[in-house]
Design a protein around this motif. Structure first.
Motif, PDB file in Angstrom:
ATOM      1  N   UNK A  29       0.849  -1.201   0.000  1.00 32.76           N
ATOM      2  CA  UNK A  29       0.000   0.000   0.000  1.00 32.76           C
ATOM      3  C   UNK A  29       0.880   1.246   0.000  1.00 32.76           C
ATOM      4  N   UNK A  30       1.904   1.226   0.828  1.00 31.79           N
ATOM      5  CA  UNK A  30       2.820   2.367   0.881  1.00 31.79           C
ATOM      6  C   UNK A  30       3.510   2.546  -0.467  1.00 31.79           C
ATOM      7  N   UNK A  31       4.000   1.435  -1.038  1.00 29.87           N
ATOM      8  CA  UNK A  31       4.768   1.525  -2.275  1.00 29.87           C
ATOM      9  C   UNK A  31       3.917   2.070  -3.424  1.00 29.87           C
ATOM     10  N   UNK A  32       2.645   1.640  -3.482  1.00 26.44           N
ATOM     11  CA  UNK A  32       1.785   2.113  -4.566  1.00 26.44           C
ATOM     12  C   UNK A  32       1.190   3.484  -4.269  1.00 26.44           C
ATOM     13  N   UNK A 164       3.919   2.912 -22.776  1.00 27.37           N
ATOM     14  CA  UNK A 164       2.465   2.969 -22.636  1.00 27.37           C
ATOM     15  C   UNK A 164       1.934   1.553 -22.623  1.00 27.37           C
ATOM     16  N   UNK A 165       0.967   1.317 -21.780  1.00 29.39           N
ATOM     17  CA  UNK A 165       0.411  -0.018 -21.647  1.00 29.39           C
ATOM     18  C   UNK A 165      -1.092   0.039 -21.911  1.00 29.39           C
ATOM     19  N   UNK A 166      -1.518  -0.754 -22.893  1.00 25.82           N
ATOM     20  CA  UNK A 166      -2.940  -0.836 -23.241  1.00 25.82           C
ATOM     21  C   UNK A 166      -3.522   0.559 -23.491  1.00 25.82           C
ATOM     22  N   UNK A 167      -2.755   1.361 -24.241  1.00 20.20           N
ATOM     23  CA  UNK A 167      -3.243   2.690 -24.602  1.00 20.20           C
ATOM     24  C   UNK A 167      -3.081   3.717 -23.511  1.00 20.20           C
ATOM     25  N   UNK A 168      -2.679   3.275 -22.344  1.00 16.95           N
ATOM     26  CA  UNK A 168      -2.520   4.196 -21.219  1.00 16.95           C
ATOM     27  C   UNK A 168      -1.080   4.708 -21.199  1.00 16.95           C
ATOM     28  N   UNK A 173       7.394  10.390 -14.733  1.00 16.03           N
ATOM     29  CA  UNK A 173       8.245   9.733 -13.745  1.00 16.03           C
ATOM     30  C   UNK A 173       7.429   8.795 -12.872  1.00 16.03           C
ATOM     31  N   UNK A 174       6.284   9.282 -12.414  1.00 17.49           N
ATOM     32  CA  UNK A 174       5.438   8.463 -11.545  1.00 17.49           C
ATOM     33  C   UNK A 174       4.876   7.271 -12.314  1.00 17.49           C
ATOM     34  N   UNK A 175       4.487   7.489 -13.564  1.00 18.15           N
ATOM     35  CA  UNK A 175       3.915   6.420 -14.374  1.00 18.15           C
ATOM     36  C   UNK A 175       4.921   5.304 -14.578  1.00 18.15           C
ATOM     37  N   UNK A 176       6.165   5.700 -14.886  1.00 19.71           N
ATOM     38  CA  UNK A 176       7.192   4.685 -15.119  1.00 19.71           C
ATOM     39  C   UNK A 176       7.497   3.927 -13.833  1.00 19.71           C
ATOM     40  N   UNK A 177       7.482   4.673 -12.722  1.00 16.99           N
ATOM     41  CA  UNK A 177       7.693   4.010 -11.423  1.00 16.99           C
ATOM     42  C   UNK A 177       6.597   3.000 -11.141  1.00 16.99           C
ATOM     43  N   UNK A 178       5.356   3.428 -11.349  1.00 22.01           N
ATOM     44  CA  UNK A 178       4.235   2.529 -11.046  1.00 22.01           C
ATOM     45  C   UNK A 178       4.245   1.310 -11.951  1.00 22.01           C
ATOM     46  N   UNK A 179       4.611   1.543 -13.213  1.00 22.21           N
ATOM     47  CA  UNK A 179       4.699   0.410 -14.128  1.00 22.21           C
ATOM     48  C   UNK A 179       5.752  -0.590 -13.637  1.00 22.21           C
ATOM     49  N   UNK A 180       6.937  -0.052 -13.299  1.00 21.07           N
ATOM     50  CA  UNK A 180       8.004  -0.933 -12.809  1.00 21.07           C
ATOM     51  C   UNK A 180       7.554  -1.653 -11.546  1.00 21.07           C
ATOM     52  N   UNK A 181       6.870  -0.926 -10.688  1.00 23.04           N
ATOM     53  CA  UNK A 181       6.402  -1.526  -9.435  1.00 23.04           C
ATOM     54  C   UNK A 181       5.434  -2.669  -9.718  1.00 23.04           C
ATOM     55  N   UNK A 182       4.553  -2.453 -10.688  1.00 24.41           N
ATOM     56  CA  UNK A 182       3.600  -3.499 -11.053  1.00 24.41           C
ATOM     57  C   UNK A 182       4.311  -4.757 -11.526  1.00 24.41           C
ATOM     58  N   UNK A 183       5.274  -4.565 -12.423  1.00 23.02           N
ATOM     59  CA  UNK A 183       6.018  -5.715 -12.945  1.00 23.02           C
ATOM     60  C   UNK A 183       6.764  -6.420 -11.804  1.00 23.02           C
ATOM     61  N   UNK A 241      12.965  -3.187 -17.740  1.00 22.13           N
ATOM     62  CA  UNK A 241      12.626  -2.054 -16.866  1.00 22.13           C
ATOM     63  C   UNK A 241      13.756  -1.027 -16.867  1.00 22.13           C
ATOM     64  N   UNK A 242      14.962  -1.530 -16.809  1.00 26.08           N
ATOM     65  CA  UNK A 242      16.134  -0.655 -16.825  1.00 26.08           C
ATOM     66  C   UNK A 242      16.087   0.255 -18.058  1.00 26.08           C
ATOM     67  N   UNK A 243      15.775  -0.357 -19.211  1.00 30.53           N
ATOM     68  CA  UNK A 243      15.786   0.406 -20.461  1.00 30.53           C
ATOM     69  C   UNK A 243      14.538   1.269 -20.628  1.00 30.53           C
ATOM     70  N   UNK A 244      13.388   0.705 -20.346  1.00 32.20           N
ATOM     71  CA  UNK A 244      12.128   1.401 -20.689  1.00 32.20           C
ATOM     72  C   UNK A 244      11.622   2.289 -19.566  1.00 32.20           C
ATOM     73  N   UNK A 245      11.835   1.872 -18.309  1.00 34.16           N
ATOM     74  CA  UNK A 245      11.275   2.664 -17.210  1.00 34.16           C
ATOM     75  C   UNK A 245      12.308   3.597 -16.602  1.00 34.16           C
ATOM     76  N   UNK A 246      13.572   3.188 -16.625  1.00 32.71           N
ATOM     77  CA  UNK A 246      14.592   3.990 -15.950  1.00 32.71           C
ATOM     78  C   UNK A 246      15.357   4.861 -16.934  1.00 32.71           C
ATOM     79  N   UNK A 247      16.233   4.285 -17.759  1.00 30.87           N
ATOM     80  CA  UNK A 247      17.143   5.114 -18.560  1.00 30.87           C
ATOM     81  C   UNK A 247      16.513   5.678 -19.833  1.00 30.87           C
ATOM     82  N   UNK A 248      15.743   4.860 -20.493  1.00 27.85           N
ATOM     83  CA  UNK A 248      15.091   5.195 -21.756  1.00 27.85           C
ATOM     84  C   UNK A 248      16.067   5.348 -22.910  1.00 27.85           C
TER      85      UNK A 248
END
Lengths: 351, 279
Positions: A29-32, A164-168, A173-183, A241-248
């Motif tokens: 809960x805290x992490x998300x 982007x995931x499923x059109x979203x 920064x927050x989006x990439x974090x949440x995506x990484x967190x989900x994975x 994640x390193x490539x897509x969520x962090x460094x790009x």
């Protein structure tokens, strides 16, 4: 016949309820919930997201090294395979959903890991570690030499498409974090199920006594290769994640031997054969250089430039690893457990 | 009277009941050193058979050949009606054979229960994905293995340490856990390599009882290497004596006790008998 006598006494054991599920729930809960409300872009991009990617890589290596007892120095090669596979899938098959890209990239990394795991069927310990170095150098060389992998980018550097995931769109920064967190959440759950399963026990059996494992009918070769495949899959996903969520923006040189060692250190410092260990180790590895930089600046001011920082980082990290190997081979996890038990003990005495 | 050296056995066809284990003209050498030299004997189902002899006589080598860890230079091993030039270790458990090791061979990082349940690994059919997802077949299989492991824990009085990591237990208890792991698959043939080495007198007495129970209650044929002559004489139906890789005697405890060849090679004079060697 006699089985009856045996069965009578076999049932009726009571298992202690552990506080773990509750703690994990709070943590999730805290992490998300908390970072998206309070964190700055700097916190996401420089600390949280790389922490997640490295923790996942540590988790992957921990399966191979911590649980199955096979040393590997090629982790960042598998990260590179995952990253470049996902890049090429996104580039060349734009119709595929990104989550499928990740899965396929993980499978490609698993296949490469399986290939470089073959020597483990004959080699052990130090010799195996050296043979995994081959993976490290070979993979890096291939990505440097074969232009196709980086879409013929002259520098070998590739810039990944926005996340982007499923059109979203998740390209904040927050989006990439949440995506990484989900994975990371999903993979960690699967890994937890794995290490608690009979196959997970077989990994440990293999590590603790290979001959006994063979004698009782554990398919040793299959389990070893499975460890390499699963470990590489997870490290490959960490690479995505390193490539897509962090460094790009990634280049082969970013996945060098230093990175492999970093992941190994995460596992050693955090605690071998422990899921928490990968997270604790990654947290330390990510936060520690920043703390050191602040501390150095505060103490030495201008003398503490980036060169000194990098050198002192290596020295202190080296010392830290030696200290852990001698004083607490079970890593931060064991330290934390002991502290926790002491706190609980004090509570019990007080109450 | 001297114990009769058994004739080279032609195992399964010999009697009505096939041997639980037979070895036929086994020879094995490492480099130039002979470990086993033309060894033949047979163990009847339900028998407790001890293998004794001085250090380096080839006892452990013999067990390692029977469990497939060593490949003999020549000769054959018969296990429950199958004959092997080299026993396939990977299929050992499926063939109904379990073993323990001279030095502890537990999985130190696993709990006692998981160690014992691992003894049923050869029966697991569910794939790793089925286990991770938790498909019913995988769950059932695992529950069965755990239930069987719990039975063995009760059988060997290990309930108290069920959830302890095996590596943290005292030596004698670890030996018992290893026995439980070997017994959980209800093997037809159980090979024990010095199960009592390093144990106290009480522990030895307990373990002897457990070994006898493994035969009487669980129906296992047992082949054990042991140095404590007192224990061996009390426990075994027959005893095979190895010396320098050769089988110098094979008979009942009484035969062996009085065999001049054995006394010369191993037992020494009569008053050493009770004390044994392994203390």
């Amino acid at each position: 016949m006699t089985d009856l006598a045996l069965e009578k006494t076999a049932t009726g054991t009571v298992r202690r309820l552990s506080p773990a599920p509750f703690g994990i729930g709070v943590l999730l809960i805290v992490a998300y919930g908390v970072p998206p409300l309070v964190a700055s872009e700097y916190l996401f991009d420089a600390i949280l997201t790389p922490f997640l990617a490295l923790a996942l890589a540590g988790l992957g290596l921990n399966i191979l090294t911590g649980y199955a007892g096979q040393v590997s120095l090629g982790s960042s090669a598998f990260m590179a395979v995952g990253a470049y596979a996902a890049y090429n899938l996104a580039l060349r098959l734009p119709g595929l959903p990104f989550l499928l890209d990740i899965l396929l990239a993980g499978l490609v990394a698993a296949a490469v890991g399986l290939l470089f795991g073959l020597p483990s069927l004959r080699l052990r310990g130090f010799y195996l570690a050296v043979s995994t170095l081959a993976a490290q150098f070979f993979v890096q060389w291939v990505f440097n030499k074969v232009g196709w992998f980086s879409n013929d980018s002259p520098s070998g550097i590739v810039t990944v498409p926005p996340l982007s995931v499923a059109g979203l769109p998740l390209d904040s920064s927050a989006g990439r974090y949440l995506f990484a967190l989900g994975v990371v959440t999903a993979v960690t759950l699967a890994v937890w199920r794995l290490v608690e399963s009979p196959t997970g026990r077989a990994l440990v059996a293999l590590r603790d006594h290979e001959t006994a494992a063979r004698v009782i009918g554990i398919p040793v070769l299959r389990v070893k290769l499975l460890a390499f495949a699963v470990s590489s899959f997870i490290i490959g996903v960490a690479g995505v994640l390193w490539a897509f969520a962090y460094l790009r923006t990634v280049e082969p040189a970013g996945f060098n031997l230093d990175r492999s060692f970093q992941i190994l250190f995460i596992v050693i410092i955090g605690g071998l054969a422990s899921l928490r260990g990968a997270f604790l180790g990654a947290a330390l590895i990510v936060v520690f250089p920043l703390l050191l930089a602040r501390l150095g600046e505060a103490l030495l001011g201008g003398l503490f430039d980036s060169g000194v920082l990098e050198m002192s980082q290596r020295i202190v990290l080296g010392l830290l690893i030696i200290t852990f190997l001698i004083a607490e081979p079970a890593g931060l996890t064991a330290l934390l457990d002991r502290a926790w038990n002491r706190i609980c003990g004090r509570f019990r005495r007080a109450g | 009277m001297p114990a009769v050296l058994s004739e080279p056995v032609v195992p399964p066809a010999n009697g009505n009941v096939p041997s639980a284990l037979a070895v036929e003209a086994l020879s094995l050498s490492f480099g130039g050193v002979t470990a086993l030299s033309d060894i033949s004997f047979a163990v009847a189902p339900g028998e407790i058979r001890a293998v004794i002899g001085p250090n380096g006589a080839g006892k452990s080598s013999l067990l390692n050949v029977v469990s497939g860890l060593y490949r003999p230079d020549s000769g054959r091993v018969w296990l429950g009606g199958h004959s092997f030039a080299a026993v396939p270790t990977d299929r050992l458990a499926t063939l109904g054979v379990s073993r323990t090791f001279q030095n502890l061979a537990l999985f130190k990082g696993l709990s006692v229960l998981d160690n014992v349940a691992a003894g049923l690994s050869h029966r697991l059919r569910a794939g790793v994905l089925a286990q991770v997802i938790g498909l019913p077949a995988a769950r059932r299989e695992r529950a069965e293995a755990q239930a069987k492991a719990e039975e063995l824990l009760a059988f060997l009085h290990l309930d108290d340490v069920r959830d302890r990591p095996a590596g943290t237990l005292p030596y004698g208890t670890q030996k018992r856990v290893e026995l439980a792991r070997a017994l959980v698959s209800r093997p037809r043939l159980l090979l024990l390599d010095e199960p009592m080495a390093g144990m106290t007198l009480t522990e030895k007495r307990d373990l002897s009882g457990h070994i006898r129970a493994a035969r009487d209650d669980l129906g296992a044929t047992i082949v054990l290497i042991e140095h404590d002559i007192g224990v061996v004489m009390g426990l075994s139906d027959r005893i095979a004596v190895l010396d320098y890789g050769r089988l110098i005697a094979d008979g009942t405890p009484d035969d062996i006790r009085n065999d001049p060849v054995v006394i010369d090679a191993y037992l020494g004079v009569a008053h050493d008998l009770e004390a044994g060697e392994g203390i």
